[in-house]
Scaffold this motif. Structure first.
Motif, mmCIF file in Angstrom:
data_model
loop_
_atom_site.group_PDB
_atom_site.id
_atom_site.type_symbol
_atom_site.label_atom_id
_atom_site.label_comp_id
_atom_site.label_asym_id
_atom_site.label_seq_id
_atom_site.Cartn_x
_atom_site.Cartn_y
_atom_site.Cartn_z
ATOM 1 N N ARG A 121 -13.533 -3.229 6.022
ATOM 2 C CA ARG A 121 -13.353 -2.088 5.126
ATOM 3 C C ARG A 121 -12.326 -1.108 5.703
ATOM 4 O O ARG A 121 -11.440 -0.625 5.012
ATOM 5 N N ASP A 122 -12.438 -0.827 6.992
ATOM 6 C CA ASP A 122 -11.512 0.120 7.628
ATOM 7 C C ASP A 122 -10.082 -0.413 7.636
ATOM 8 O O ASP A 122 -9.131 0.361 7.488
ATOM 9 N N ARG A 177 -14.528 -3.858 -2.616
ATOM 10 C CA ARG A 177 -13.184 -3.294 -2.573
ATOM 11 C C ARG A 177 -13.196 -1.832 -2.169
ATOM 12 O O ARG A 177 -14.170 -1.123 -2.399
ATOM 13 N N VAL A 178 -12.062 -1.414 -1.656
ATOM 14 C CA VAL A 178 -11.728 -0.005 -1.520
ATOM 15 C C VAL A 178 -10.532 0.162 -2.437
ATOM 16 O O VAL A 178 -9.483 -0.442 -2.208
ATOM 17 N N GLY A 179 -10.719 0.912 -3.512
ATOM 18 C CA GLY A 179 -9.688 0.961 -4.546
ATOM 19 C C GLY A 179 -9.563 -0.413 -5.170
ATOM 20 O O GLY A 179 -10.547 -1.019 -5.571
ATOM 21 N N LYS A 218 -4.491 1.251 2.549
ATOM 22 C CA LYS A 218 -4.444 2.102 1.365
ATOM 23 C C LYS A 218 -3.851 3.464 1.717
ATOM 24 O O LYS A 218 -3.001 3.985 1.003
ATOM 25 N N PRO A 220 -18.280 3.805 2.892
ATOM 26 C CA PRO A 220 -17.570 4.793 2.066
ATOM 27 C C PRO A 220 -16.557 4.173 1.110
ATOM 28 O O PRO A 220 -15.822 3.257 1.494
ATOM 29 N N GLU A 221 -16.531 4.675 -0.118
ATOM 30 C CA GLU A 221 -15.536 4.344 -1.144
ATOM 31 C C GLU A 221 -15.593 2.897 -1.631
ATOM 32 O O GLU A 221 -14.669 2.436 -2.300
ATOM 33 N N VAL A 222 -16.630 2.157 -1.306
ATOM 34 C CA VAL A 222 -16.697 0.739 -1.659
ATOM 35 C C VAL A 222 -17.273 0.567 -3.061
ATOM 36 O O VAL A 222 -18.261 1.203 -3.423
ATOM 37 N N ILE A 223 -16.620 -0.297 -3.831
ATOM 38 C CA ILE A 223 -17.108 -0.673 -5.152
ATOM 39 C C ILE A 223 -17.222 -2.198 -5.210
ATOM 40 O O ILE A 223 -16.555 -2.909 -4.467
ATOM 41 N N ALA A 272 -8.881 0.254 4.106
ATOM 42 C CA ALA A 272 -8.734 1.698 3.877
ATOM 43 C C ALA A 272 -7.493 2.230 4.588
ATOM 44 O O ALA A 272 -6.784 3.077 4.047
ATOM 45 N N LYS A 322 -0.343 5.066 0.290
ATOM 46 C CA LYS A 322 -0.363 6.364 -0.393
ATOM 47 C C LYS A 322 0.613 7.326 0.276
ATOM 48 O O LYS A 322 1.359 8.044 -0.384
#
Length: 117
Positions: free
Chosen positions: A98-99, A28-30, A105, A14-17, A102, A109
């Motif tokens: 990744r987690d 990345r995540v973000g 992040k 999820p959310e990976v680019i 995330a 936030k």
């Protein structure tokens, strides 16, 4: 495991680019990188784990994982030997990395939202 399979596995999360820096492909995540391909060379990938996670995977699978040499490795950056990694093991390591990112992040936030304007 091929570099392409590493890429597809990372991008399935999820959310990976995909991005790039210093001549390597990164994931990345973000804006936060959690994995790279091609470090230190084309036979390796890297995942950013916690030092505790790194100790577990290196002990469990020493033919697949090793700490990145130097200070980065001491903070949890972990090389993945692509030729030895199987899909399940790689998916698990990429998911942990990744987690971790995330979660950082989300904490950042949340902290920004609490600051008075």
């Amino acid at each position: 495991m091929s570099a392409d399979r590493f890429r597809r596995t990372a991008l399935s999360l999820p959310e990976v680019i995909e991005g790039a820096h210093n001549g390597t492909v990164d994931f990345r995540v973000g804006k936060r990188i959690f994995a790279t391909l091609g470090y230190p060379d084309k036979d390796w990938g890297m995942v950013k784990l916690t030092p505790e996670q790194q100790a577990v995977v290196v002990e469990a699978e020493p033919e697949i994982f090793r700490p990145v040499p130097g200070g980065w490795g001491k903070s949890g950056s972990t090389n993945v030997r692509l030729a030895k990694a199987d899909q399940l093991t790689l998916h698990s390591a990429l998911t942990m990395a990744r987690d971790n990112i995330a979660a950082k992040k989300a904490r950042t936030k949340k902290a920004r939202a609490k600051k008075p304007a």
